[in-house]
Scaffold this active site. Structure first.
Site, mmCIF file in Angstrom:
data_model
loop_
_atom_site.group_PDB
_atom_site.id
_atom_site.type_symbol
_atom_site.label_atom_id
_atom_site.label_comp_id
_atom_site.label_asym_id
_atom_site.label_seq_id
_atom_site.Cartn_x
_atom_site.Cartn_y
_atom_site.Cartn_z
ATOM 1 N N CYS A 185 0.811 -1.217 0.000
ATOM 2 C CA CYS A 185 0.000 0.000 0.000
ATOM 3 C C CYS A 185 0.846 1.270 0.000
ATOM 4 O O CYS A 185 0.641 2.177 -0.813
ATOM 5 C CB CYS A 185 -0.990 0.005 1.158
ATOM 6 S SG CYS A 185 -0.245 0.022 2.805
ATOM 7 N N HIS A 214 -2.450 0.992 6.869
ATOM 8 C CA HIS A 214 -2.853 0.898 5.465
ATOM 9 C C HIS A 214 -3.129 2.299 4.941
ATOM 10 O O HIS A 214 -3.647 3.152 5.663
ATOM 11 C CB HIS A 214 -4.110 0.031 5.298
ATOM 12 C CG HIS A 214 -4.468 -0.209 3.862
ATOM 13 N ND1 HIS A 214 -3.705 -0.995 3.025
ATOM 14 C CD2 HIS A 214 -5.495 0.244 3.106
ATOM 15 C CE1 HIS A 214 -4.256 -1.015 1.815
ATOM 16 N NE2 HIS A 214 -5.349 -0.267 1.842
ATOM 17 N N HIS A 249 -5.720 1.315 -4.220
ATOM 18 C CA HIS A 249 -4.736 0.875 -3.239
ATOM 19 C C HIS A 249 -4.255 -0.534 -3.552
ATOM 20 O O HIS A 249 -4.901 -1.291 -4.272
ATOM 21 C CB HIS A 249 -5.297 0.951 -1.820
ATOM 22 C CG HIS A 249 -6.603 0.245 -1.607
ATOM 23 N ND1 HIS A 249 -7.041 -0.153 -0.375
ATOM 24 C CD2 HIS A 249 -7.582 -0.143 -2.460
ATOM 25 C CE1 HIS A 249 -8.222 -0.724 -0.460
ATOM 26 N NE2 HIS A 249 -8.566 -0.729 -1.716
#
Length: 180
Positions: free
Chosen positions: A95, A143, A155
């Site tokens: 990510c 994240h 993402h």
């Protein structure tokens, strides 16, 4: 301030001599012809002004700044790529590797880890998200995604999905930040 009249010959001549050092075309020339020089004896013929649309972004998403446009376009071009923990591309990302590389393409430096990226930029309310904003998930932050508009993010989600688009409202939403 009220406009002043420039009807005296010396004022008009002085203004003409100062403006004579510049070349006016298109809309600027038309503006001069219609009133900037009241009492002028000649007129300037304005050249037609071509109006063209800016080229469409490669992702089809319109971001508010050139830097965020580049970052969004870069991230969207990676959709379908694999996920790899610690991945920085070009064919696999995690990510924060995706966000770091996408903004690097725009000349914006971001730290490598999502928790460190969460300290960069300015806070953005959920209702004010714009394409290119970074969206952070979980507590502590682990994240990060890039907002692309219409309630969606891009993402590198996990090893099952790779780089995908999805809802900004996935479980764990914490906050967002504007970095460019």
């Amino acid at each position: 301030m009220a406009p002043t009249s420039m009807t005296s010959p010396s004022t008009t001549t002085g203004l003409r001599s100062r403006l004579g050092r510049f070349v006016f075309t298109g809309a600027a020339a038309a503006a001069l012809a219609v009133g900037v020089l009241p009492g002028a004896t000649g007129t300037a013929q304005a050249a037609p002004v071509a109006v063209t649309d800016a080229p469409a972004p490669s992702s089809g998403i319109v971001a508010p700044t050139p830097a965020t446009q580049t970052a969004v376009d870069h991230a969207m071009a990676q959709v379908g790529d694999a996920y790899a923990y610690g991945g920085n591309g070009p064919s696999a990302y995690d990510c924060s590797g995706l966000t770091q590389q996408s903004f690097a393409a725009a000349g914006v430096e971001l730290p490598r880890r999502s928790a460190d990226q969460a300290a960069v930029g300015t806070p953005v309310d959920r209702a004010a998200l714009q394409p290119g904003d970074l969206v952070f998930y979980y507590s502590p932050v682990s994240h990060v995604a890039i907002y692309i508009g219409d309630g969606q993010v891009v993402h590198a989600l996990n090893s099952d999905t790779g780089v995908v688009t999805g809802s900004v409202d996935m479980p764990g939403y914490q906050f967002a930040r504007r970095v460019a």
